[in-house]
Design an enzyme around this catalytic site. Sequence first.
Site, PDB file in Angstrom:
ATOM      1  N   ASP A 186      55.765  20.875   0.213  1.00  0.00           N
ATOM      2  CA  ASP A 186      56.072  19.450   0.336  1.00  0.00           C
ATOM      3  C   ASP A 186      57.581  19.238   0.193  1.00  0.00           C
ATOM      4  O   ASP A 186      58.164  19.443  -0.855  1.00  0.00           O
ATOM      5  CB  ASP A 186      55.303  18.705  -0.770  1.00  0.00           C
ATOM      6  CG  ASP A 186      55.446  17.215  -0.647  1.00  0.00           C
ATOM      7  OD1 ASP A 186      56.266  16.761   0.187  1.00  0.00           O
ATOM      8  OD2 ASP A 186      54.763  16.502  -1.389  1.00  0.00           O
ATOM      9  N   ASP A 206      61.617  -4.194   0.867  1.00  0.00           N
ATOM     10  CA  ASP A 206      60.821  -3.004   0.609  1.00  0.00           C
ATOM     11  C   ASP A 206      61.256  -2.440  -0.719  1.00  0.00           C
ATOM     12  O   ASP A 206      62.437  -2.412  -1.037  1.00  0.00           O
ATOM     13  CB  ASP A 206      61.055  -1.977   1.718  1.00  0.00           C
ATOM     14  CG  ASP A 206      60.249  -2.322   2.948  1.00  0.00           C
ATOM     15  OD1 ASP A 206      59.105  -2.772   2.773  1.00  0.00           O
ATOM     16  OD2 ASP A 206      60.773  -2.158   4.061  1.00  0.00           O
ATOM     17  N   LYS A 233      46.776  16.059  -3.638  1.00  0.00           N
ATOM     18  CA  LYS A 233      47.342  15.094  -4.573  1.00  0.00           C
ATOM     19  C   LYS A 233      47.590  13.790  -3.784  1.00  0.00           C
ATOM     20  O   LYS A 233      47.895  13.833  -2.582  1.00  0.00           O
ATOM     21  CB  LYS A 233      48.642  15.601  -5.209  1.00  0.00           C
ATOM     22  CG  LYS A 233      49.800  15.868  -4.255  1.00  0.00           C
ATOM     23  CD  LYS A 233      50.995  16.342  -5.047  1.00  0.00           C
ATOM     24  CE  LYS A 233      52.319  16.164  -4.312  1.00  0.00           C
ATOM     25  NZ  LYS A 233      52.478  16.948  -3.093  1.00  0.00           N
ATOM     26  N   ALA A 289      49.432   8.095   6.403  1.00  0.00           N
ATOM     27  CA  ALA A 289      49.150   6.737   5.908  1.00  0.00           C
ATOM     28  C   ALA A 289      47.655   6.500   5.833  1.00  0.00           C
ATOM     29  O   ALA A 289      47.171   5.728   5.012  1.00  0.00           O
ATOM     30  CB  ALA A 289      49.798   5.712   6.823  1.00  0.00           C
ATOM     31  N   ASP A 339      57.354  -1.818  11.837  1.00  0.00           N
ATOM     32  CA  ASP A 339      57.998  -3.019  11.289  1.00  0.00           C
ATOM     33  C   ASP A 339      58.351  -4.021  12.385  1.00  0.00           C
ATOM     34  O   ASP A 339      58.649  -5.175  12.097  1.00  0.00           O
ATOM     35  CB  ASP A 339      59.315  -2.650  10.583  1.00  0.00           C
ATOM     36  CG  ASP A 339      59.074  -2.039   9.221  1.00  0.00           C
ATOM     37  OD1 ASP A 339      58.017  -2.335   8.631  1.00  0.00           O
ATOM     38  OD2 ASP A 339      59.932  -1.276   8.753  1.00  0.00           O
ATOM     39  N   PHE A 384      51.167  14.433   4.297  1.00  0.00           N
ATOM     40  CA  PHE A 384      50.763  13.075   3.913  1.00  0.00           C
ATOM     41  C   PHE A 384      50.588  12.222   5.158  1.00  0.00           C
ATOM     42  O   PHE A 384      51.362  12.324   6.102  1.00  0.00           O
ATOM     43  CB  PHE A 384      51.865  12.466   3.025  1.00  0.00           C
ATOM     44  CG  PHE A 384      51.573  11.049   2.622  1.00  0.00           C
ATOM     45  CD1 PHE A 384      50.797  10.810   1.506  1.00  0.00           C
ATOM     46  CD2 PHE A 384      52.064   9.982   3.356  1.00  0.00           C
ATOM     47  CE1 PHE A 384      50.522   9.513   1.124  1.00  0.00           C
ATOM     48  CE2 PHE A 384      51.780   8.686   2.985  1.00  0.00           C
ATOM     49  CZ  PHE A 384      51.007   8.450   1.860  1.00  0.00           C
ATOM     50  N   ARG A 437      46.396   8.910   2.824  1.00  0.00           N
ATOM     51  CA  ARG A 437      47.216   8.634   1.645  1.00  0.00           C
ATOM     52  C   ARG A 437      47.159   9.775   0.636  1.00  0.00           C
ATOM     53  O   ARG A 437      47.036   9.571  -0.563  1.00  0.00           O
ATOM     54  CB  ARG A 437      46.814   7.285   1.017  1.00  0.00           C
ATOM     55  CG  ARG A 437      47.159   6.140   1.956  1.00  0.00           C
ATOM     56  CD  ARG A 437      46.575   4.831   1.525  1.00  0.00           C
ATOM     57  NE  ARG A 437      47.153   4.384   0.268  1.00  0.00           N
ATOM     58  CZ  ARG A 437      46.454   3.755  -0.670  1.00  0.00           C
ATOM     59  NH1 ARG A 437      45.165   3.569  -0.530  1.00  0.00           N
ATOM     60  NH2 ARG A 437      47.035   3.343  -1.758  1.00  0.00           N
ATOM     61  N   MET A 438      47.183  10.996   1.131  1.00  0.00           N
ATOM     62  CA  MET A 438      47.298  12.155   0.228  1.00  0.00           C
ATOM     63  C   MET A 438      47.854  13.337   1.012  1.00  0.00           C
ATOM     64  O   MET A 438      47.887  13.334   2.242  1.00  0.00           O
ATOM     65  CB  MET A 438      45.949  12.488  -0.394  1.00  0.00           C
ATOM     66  CG  MET A 438      44.861  12.818   0.596  1.00  0.00           C
ATOM     67  SD  MET A 438      43.315  13.024  -0.300  1.00  0.00           S
ATOM     68  CE  MET A 438      42.153  13.044   1.032  1.00  0.00           C
ATOM     69  N   SER A 439      48.289  14.350   0.256  1.00  0.00           N
ATOM     70  CA  SER A 439      48.767  15.562   0.897  1.00  0.00           C
ATOM     71  C   SER A 439      48.276  16.733   0.068  1.00  0.00           C
ATOM     72  O   SER A 439      47.668  16.551  -0.990  1.00  0.00           O
ATOM     73  CB  SER A 439      50.300  15.569   0.966  1.00  0.00           C
ATOM     74  OG  SER A 439      50.822  15.684  -0.339  1.00  0.00           O
TER      75      SER A 439
END
Lengths: 571, 689
Positions: free
Chosen positions: B343, B306, B398, B382, B529, B380, B385-387
């Site tokens: 944030d 990763d 953003k 997944a 995962d 945020f 894909r923004m917050s």
Amino acid sequence: MTANGWVQILFFCVVLFAITKPMGIYMLKVFDGSYRWLGFLERPIYRICGIDEKEDQHWTSYAVGMLLFSAVTMLVTYVALRLQGTLPLNPQHFPGVVDRQSFETAASFATNTNWQSYSGESTMSYLSQMSQLAMHNFASAAVGIAIAIAVIRGISRRSAGRIGNFWVDTIRGTLYILIPFAFVLALLMVQQGAIQNFSPYLTVPTLEGAKQTIAMGPVASQEAIKQLGTNGGGFFNANSAHPFENPTPWSNFLQMIAIFVIPAGLTYTLGRMVKHQRHGWAVWAAMFILFFAGTTTAYWAEARGNPIHAAEGLDVKASSLQSGGNMEGKEVRFGIANSALFAVITTDASCGAVNAMHDSFTAIGGMVPLVNIQLGEVVFGGVGAGMYGMLLMVILTVFIAGLMVGRTPEYLGKKIQSREIRMVMLAVLASPLVILGFTAIASVLPAGLKGLNNSGPHGFSEILYAYTSAFGNNGSAFAGLTGGSYFYNTTLGIATLIGRFAVIVPALALAGFLSERKVVAESVGTFPVATPLFVGLLISVILIVGALTFFPALALGPIVEHFLTSARVLF
Amino acid sequence: MAALTHSLFDQKLMTIAARDAFRKLSPRHMVRNPVMFVVLVGSVLTTLSLVHTIVTGGGSIGFTLQISLWLWFTVLFANFAEAMAEGRGKAQADSLRKSRQEAMAKLLADPSNHLDFELVPATKLRTGDYVICVAGNVIPGDGEVVEGVASVDESAITGESAPVVRESGGDRSAVTGGTKVLSDWLIIRITANPGETFIDRMIALVEGATRQKTPNEIALTILLSALTIIFMLAVVTLQPFAIYAGTSLSVPVLVSLLVCLIPTTIGGLLSAIGIAGMDRLIQQNVIAVSGRSVEAAGDVNTLLLDKTGTITLGNRQAVEFFPVPGTTVEQLADRAQLSSLPDETPEGRSIVVLAKERFKLRGREVGAGEGHGEMKFVPFSAATRMSGVDFNSTMLRKGAGDSIAKWVRENGGTVPREIDAIVERISREGGTPLVVAESEHGKARVLGAIYLKDIVKGGMRERFDRLRAMGIRTIMITGDNPLTAAAIAKEAGVDDFLAEAKPEDKMQLIRREQSGGRLVAMTGDGTNDAPALAQADVGVAMNTGTQAAREAGNMVDLDSNPTKLIEIVEIGKQLLMTRGSLTTFSIANDVAKYFAIIPALFLATYPALGALNLMRLHSPQSAILASVIFNALIIIALIPLALRGVKYRPAPAGIILRRNLVIYGIGGIIIPFIGIKLIDVILVFVHAV
């Protein structure tokens, strides 16, 4: 050693190198079915025999087919030899061959050994020679090639244990490789002066006025396949030393090349089939180095001659008037270089034809053929047998040394794990078990000792050589041992059978197992199998495994004899 | 566990190992190792022969006695090696056991009622029970936090004294029995029965109790057994050969020859090498579930790493604002700061800081005031894909370029073409573009982009170079867009990258690599995962990860350091190399032993064989004895090598092979010549023969 001798040896090496690639490509195309110029013969054979040429056999079926074929042909030969007296083409009216000898001969020819405890010209009718012995010369050689191809398929394929079709492989090997090549070779032999007739034996008055019987027969045809199929069973007792079998230096050269042509070609076929041509050449190189080392040693030992002669003030130097060195048991028309070379070739391969008597070699010169066979006849080797024997050694090498690069061992992308190594070791174990076991028995039992014509270490070498030759399916004899007894006929016959099938079956199993493995990707971290380092490693493993197994026995035979000869003791 | 490491030859460990060496003489244990079992049988035979010699009075008692003694030593030395390897693990297991105190658990009848609990011993807990742990409590068993957040001291298993945060939900919900809550409280659902907990498994592993032979070890054992049989044949048939030659060999002499020839060096050290390999992993704070996975680690072709936290430092930093035409840079900075106020991520905070430093914009309080009403934080996810934040009728967002573009269009705005150029430029430089947009009164517009810069960890390029030298490819996994990913991949020196990766992409990548015949190693911590960890050939779960991840992997890294994968691969390779090198050494040794023993055996019959006595050993008896002594001592001499592993430097296979061949192959041929001669000289000097 003479310049002339070396030129002849080097000429042989160059020709050997040159024929490797064309022969390899031809065999590749024959076995993948893309060359079918004899298809008009091949297809009817399949139809008559009910063979489905498309069928891809599992290794177990392949092995069963091979065993059945060998068993049936061996049985047929046994019966034919026993009934020889009642069968035609027997101008000398030879009676049936005795049971022990029939068994041994049938086993010996079915296994590509051709150990002969009889003299061909005074035992076998023309029918026996041509229908039985010659048939095995073709069949056992074709089986050997088929097995080698099947084993390579197992390495190169991913096919859940399927490694080809035994019947198709055997028929193709016979039809496309052995018959045409033997045909051409036979003609060449006749051209050189080998005889080919069905005449009764000639009786001629000699210069001294005595009467001599001269054996006749269809020699050239037998001779061709005897060399080409690394069979080695001579038409005459004197084998390739007989002027009717091997008349000239040229016929001698052809005979030597004929022994190596298929085994050498198979290394190229290997490279093509596994798609790693440099690996094929690496295997060739390892074989060649061992062959050349053996030749050099034997030539040196024979050219040097018997140290006692030199010590007695005799002139043993080569000159224009004499060959020099040790000429005992050698043909003058071949000389020392060609006798040493022939001896090395015939034992590197499992041929066993001889043009000189190995028994008469010096201790070291005679040890070279012995060691060659004990190493497993993997130096080019018998047709097919050399290749699958060598592949067993390659896998052993990869397994022992492969770990040293920090990965679990793999060969051409296939992981070598316990199943595979078990098969390799089974095949490797058979040789000390049979050779040392039978030699041990024979060297203490009265039945074994009775056959000896020499005492001390030399006598021991004779016993050791006999079982080594039988197990190795070589068939050459050290001579000096009277092999025609119940004890020797039986134990040697058994040794040939174990030597053949206790190696083939594990090799086929190994091929089946490998074909089940998925292919691991290659990277710079992969154990290299095409570098000089690998070649050196492979040679070391072959030498060390062979040496560790047989060193004690060799020490008590040829090695001690060598030191004793230097101390002027003879046997 | 760092504090628990022991030096290789700790006095106490050696004493215990010496005692265990005798205990391991039991035939039931010895039969697992065919090579050493043969030596044991040989020792017994020689001892019987000694008794026979004493009773009948014939033969040389001193010689037979010394042979017997050294044969027994050979067996004991091999056992000692194994005991030494186990010893270190045992010492660690003991400390672990101490840490696993007999805790009392507060068993909750109803997980929603924190006050109604019953005190039960931890051993009574079963999977599915709920317990509460408050500050000062030891967590009674492995489990999953279902409620609460607390700092936990995990030093008992990781050796790391800094406390870690455990909280419900997310990827940090797993707790391990034996660790201690330092502050606050947790409600835990127990996920392992007593005896099956992580710490129990760990004890079993380090003790070697559950040790099974790995596939390669089994194959090697077959090879060694077959070699043993070959040498038995060579030795057994020697007696008839001797009889033919007119002599006869005694039992002690034949047994000596056999023991010298069979591969006792590798046979005696094989299991020690395996145990020591596991132990080296444990020293690195990695727990492997089986030896098989350590072997697989040596075979790995592809490493999936990763990006975040492994190749780059976890936190990206804002370094620049790029407004689109029509927006001033101050305006953009203001909006960016506003959207990042609630944030808490390092990135968010770095935006606030950058705006403050560049444009003196104060960090404002979250909440009502300063001209805007109640601020609502949009975290945020997944999926989006923004917050961002919502207040009054204003929405600030953003996030990734494409997701913001989508959001703007959905909210009735248009996306200016200039923003693409800005995004591409930032990406190409290896930065992460964070596009800022606002929507006022239902009309959305793009303001510009923030340049977030990834900081590549120091020394990574060198490590990847080393891996490449071994033939291992590294693939960087990142959620970034392909341009950014390419720039970082280039900077870090990885071989390949997977950009805009979703968990299923990772899975697909593993499958693709594996179908190409490559073995894949990866690390992971999150529940998503878990499937990939299970699919990978070597899956290293972070100890901080979820229970699902820890169960899916075949190794757990207690330090939760994803770069550890590189060490794991190296340990795997070293283990295999050690095995191969000592096998080669052991077989190569036989050459010298033959030259010592064979002339000795037959000197009386064939004095000419004395020519093979290359070492000019004093007498047949001294030659045989020296060989047996060398054979025993070499095991002891190689124990440190077996435990530490052979020296390992990353290089292509050909170079490693050549180096090891020179040292262990050629060295293996030469060393015994010197060693046996030396022992022979000493034996003569002390008049032992």
